[in-house]
Every structure is written in C-alpha cells, then in structure tokens.
Scaffold this active site. Structure first.
Site, PDB file in Angstrom:
ATOM      1  N   ARG A 114       0.790  -1.154   0.147  1.00 39.35           N
ATOM      2  CA  ARG A 114      -0.039  -0.114  -0.117  1.00 39.35           C
ATOM      3  C   ARG A 114       0.845   1.285   0.033  1.00 39.35           C
ATOM      4  NH1 ARG A 114      -5.511  -0.120   0.876  1.00 39.35           N
ATOM      5  NH2 ARG A 114      -5.391  -2.347   2.021  1.00 39.35           N
TER       6      ARG A 114
ATOM      7  N   MET B  36     -12.216   3.770  -4.363  1.00 37.08           N
ATOM      8  CA  MET B  36     -12.572   2.840  -3.515  1.00 37.08           C
ATOM      9  C   MET B  36     -11.185   2.042  -2.860  1.00 37.08           C
ATOM     10  SD  MET B  36     -15.498   2.736  -4.342  1.00 37.08           S
ATOM     11  CE  MET B  36     -16.159   1.005  -3.891  1.00 37.08           C
TER      12      MET B  36
ATOM     13  N   ILE C 106      -8.452   1.880   0.343  1.00 36.72           N
ATOM     14  CA  ILE C 106      -8.186   2.622   1.780  1.00 36.72           C
ATOM     15  C   ILE C 106      -6.895   3.267   1.848  1.00 36.72           C
ATOM     16  CG2 ILE C 106      -8.012   2.002   4.174  1.00 36.72           C
ATOM     17  CD1 ILE C 106     -10.428   0.875   3.642  1.00 36.72           C
ATOM     18  N   LEU C 107      -6.802   4.353   2.146  1.00 35.76           N
ATOM     19  CA  LEU C 107      -5.567   5.150   2.192  1.00 35.76           C
ATOM     20  C   LEU C 107      -5.027   5.121   3.526  1.00 35.76           C
ATOM     21  CD1 LEU C 107      -6.806   8.031   0.331  1.00 35.76           C
ATOM     22  CD2 LEU C 107      -5.109   6.653  -0.536  1.00 35.76           C
TER      23      LEU C 107
ATOM     24  N   ASN D  29     -14.522  13.501   1.154  1.00 38.33           N
ATOM     25  CA  ASN D  29     -14.862  12.147   0.547  1.00 38.33           C
ATOM     26  C   ASN D  29     -16.532  12.169   0.607  1.00 38.33           C
ATOM     27  OD1 ASN D  29     -14.831   9.339  -0.535  1.00 38.33           O
ATOM     28  ND2 ASN D  29     -15.487   8.688   1.697  1.00 38.33           N
TER      29      ASN D  29
ATOM     30  N   HIS E  66     -19.626   9.351   0.744  1.00 39.14           N
ATOM     31  CA  HIS E  66     -19.884   8.079   1.220  1.00 39.14           C
ATOM     32  C   HIS E  66     -21.458   7.692   0.853  1.00 39.14           C
ATOM     33  CE1 HIS E  66     -19.467   4.168   3.280  1.00 39.14           C
ATOM     34  NE2 HIS E  66     -20.706   4.664   3.813  1.00 39.14           N
TER      35      HIS E  66
ATOM     36  N   THR F 156     -10.504  11.413   7.556  1.00 38.28           N
ATOM     37  CA  THR F 156      -9.461  11.215   8.774  1.00 38.28           C
ATOM     38  C   THR F 156      -9.088  10.213   8.892  1.00 38.28           C
ATOM     39  OG1 THR F 156     -11.287  10.630  10.287  1.00 38.28           O
ATOM     40  CG2 THR F 156     -10.693  12.773  10.159  1.00 38.28           C
TER      41      THR F 156
ATOM     42  N   GLU G 283     -26.252  12.612  -4.730  1.00 42.43           N
ATOM     43  CA  GLU G 283     -24.755  12.866  -4.500  1.00 42.43           C
ATOM     44  C   GLU G 283     -24.133  13.721  -5.476  1.00 42.43           C
ATOM     45  OE1 GLU G 283     -22.069   9.279  -4.594  1.00 42.43           O
ATOM     46  OE2 GLU G 283     -23.868   8.265  -3.965  1.00 42.43           O
TER      47      GLU G 283
HETATM   48  C1  GRF Z   1     -21.091   5.337  -6.282  1.00 37.21           C
HETATM   49  O1  GRF Z   1     -21.711   4.017  -5.447  1.00 37.21           O
HETATM   50  C2  GRF Z   1     -21.321   6.256  -5.369  1.00 37.21           C
HETATM   51  O2  GRF Z   1     -22.310   6.232  -4.642  1.00 37.21           O
HETATM   52  C3  GRF Z   1     -20.082   6.209  -4.585  1.00 37.21           C
HETATM   53  O3  GRF Z   1     -19.128   5.955  -5.247  1.00 37.21           O
HETATM   54  C4  GRF Z   1     -19.550   5.222  -6.325  1.00 37.21           C
HETATM   55  C5  GRF Z   1     -19.313   5.464  -7.835  1.00 37.21           C
HETATM   56  O4  GRF Z   1     -19.269   6.832  -7.947  1.00 37.21           O
HETATM   57  N1  GRF Z   1     -19.582   7.781  -4.024  1.00 37.21           N
HETATM   58  P1  GRF Z   1     -18.781   7.583  -9.126  1.00 37.21           P
HETATM   59  O5  GRF Z   1     -20.175   7.582 -10.241  1.00 37.21           O
HETATM   60  O6  GRF Z   1     -17.630   7.021  -9.626  1.00 37.21           O
HETATM   61  O7  GRF Z   1     -18.722   9.281  -8.863  1.00 37.21           O
END
Ligand code: GRF
Length: 195
Positions: free
Chosen positions: A65, A90, A92-93, A107, A109, A141, A174
């Site tokens: 990582r 996707m 984890i940092l 971020n 979520h 964080t 979102e």
């Molecule tokens: C989606 O599941 C969104 O809810 C989450 O990340 C996934 C992909 O989002 N934030 P995007 O289309 O790549 O922004």
C-alpha cells in the site's frame, strides 16, 4: 483553490464537480483527476473535460500500500492541490497519506453516516428496513468514513427497492450535494450544510 480528484470507476461525481467548477463564481478549479485503475471510465470523461489525468495501477504494487501511495503522490503533489476530493475512490488510504491532506480532504460516502460505514450501504439500509437513506460528504480522517460531516442528502427508501434502485436514487442526490459542499469548503465554510 486547486482541486485534485481521486476516482476508481465511472467518475459521475467527479464530472459534476468539474462541471460546477467551470462557473466563474466558483472559488476552485480542477487541476488533476487521478485513478488507481488505468481503465477507469472516469479518466476519459476528465480528459474530455480538459482536466489533466493520471493513473497509478494499484495492482502493480501487489498489496504494498505504501508503495502504491508513493507512486500516486507523485502526480498528485505535482498538481499542487489545495483540496483533495475522493469521489468513488475505492482504495483505503494509509494514515501517512491522509496526514498529508488532513483538513483539506473530502469524501462522499453513499449512506447517512454514522450509519453504514464501509461497503454495501444500500443493501444494509434495505435489510434494516430504514425509511430513509442518502449520502454524506465528510472530511477524511484516519478513521474510515468517520471524519467531520460537512453535509448530507436524504432520500426515501421505497417499498420494493433493490440496492440498485436505491443506489440510483442516492447517486442523483450525491450529484447535487458534493458540488455544493465543495463550493462551500473552497470558500472557507466548515459548518454542516444538509440538502
Ligand atoms: C457510487 O456508488 C457512489 O455512491 C459512490 O461511489 C460510487 C461511484 O461513484 N460515491 P462515481 O460515479 O464513480 O462518482
């Protein structure tokens, strides 16, 4: 303010953030879109929007990582970001990476945190019989999905919802929430703003 955005896939949130930053009254501009997956469809969307892109394949670092993050930091630091937005990112940092951006890293979520940190948020909300679901933009964080909440958007969970139908409803929200919160954050606002 210079904004770098990290993606892993389609980048639909990134597209909305970049489009919103195109209006001249926005205090920020996009300087880089980077992905841990060179095949992420969002990279082509970013390029089409005229934003510089970078891809660092995390699979090339076989679980190391820190090495992956060191490689990712190269183009990232070169873009001299003031703010780092994770948008459908996707991976984890590590705390080491996060410490570099603490206080200027956001971020989104897909749940009403603190409910359902982690994955499969929509299935869990449906399973629990929740009447509402939604999305949260928070400061990143070192505790996964638990930094200060900057804003939330709520949607009803409808009878017969599947994780896919709920995800689609949440994603629409979102796309409204994240640009609004980035505008506020880039102009110095820190208090929570729900829509
Ligand atoms: C989606 O599941 C969104 O809810 C989450 O990340 C996934 C992909 O989002 N934030 P995007 O289309 O790549 O922004």
């Amino acid at each position: 303010k210079r904004v770098a955005i990290l993606i892993s896939g389609g980048g639909s949130n990134m597209v909305r953030l970049v489009q919103d930053m195109r209006s001249e009254d926005h205090p920020a501009q996009p300087v880089l879109v980077a992905s841990n997956d060179p095949t992420a469809a969002g990279l082509a969307k970013a390029a089409a929007l005229g934003v510089p892109t970078a891809a660092v394949d995390h699979r090339a670092f076989k679980g190391d990582r820190a090495a992956f993050e060191a490689a990712l930091l190269e183009p990232l630091l070169e873009s001299r970001p003031d703010i780092l937005c994770l948008a459908g990112f996707m991976r984890i940092l590590t705390p080491g990476f996060i410490d570099r951006f603490e206080g200027r890293m956001l971020n989104i979520h897909p749940s009403l945190l603190p409910k359902y940190p982690g994955l499969h948020t929509h299935a869990r909300a449906i399973e629990a019989g929740d009447a509402e679901a939604g999305a949260t933009v928070h400061e990143v964080t070192t505790d996964l999905d638990s930094g200060p909440i900057l804003g939330q958007a709520r949607v009803p969970v409808e009878p017969g919802d599947t994780p896919e139908t709920l995800a689609a409803r949440v994603l629409q929200r979102e796309h409204q929430l994240y640009p609004l919160i980035l505008r506020r954050f880039a102009s110095g606002a820190r208090e929570r703003f729900d829509i």
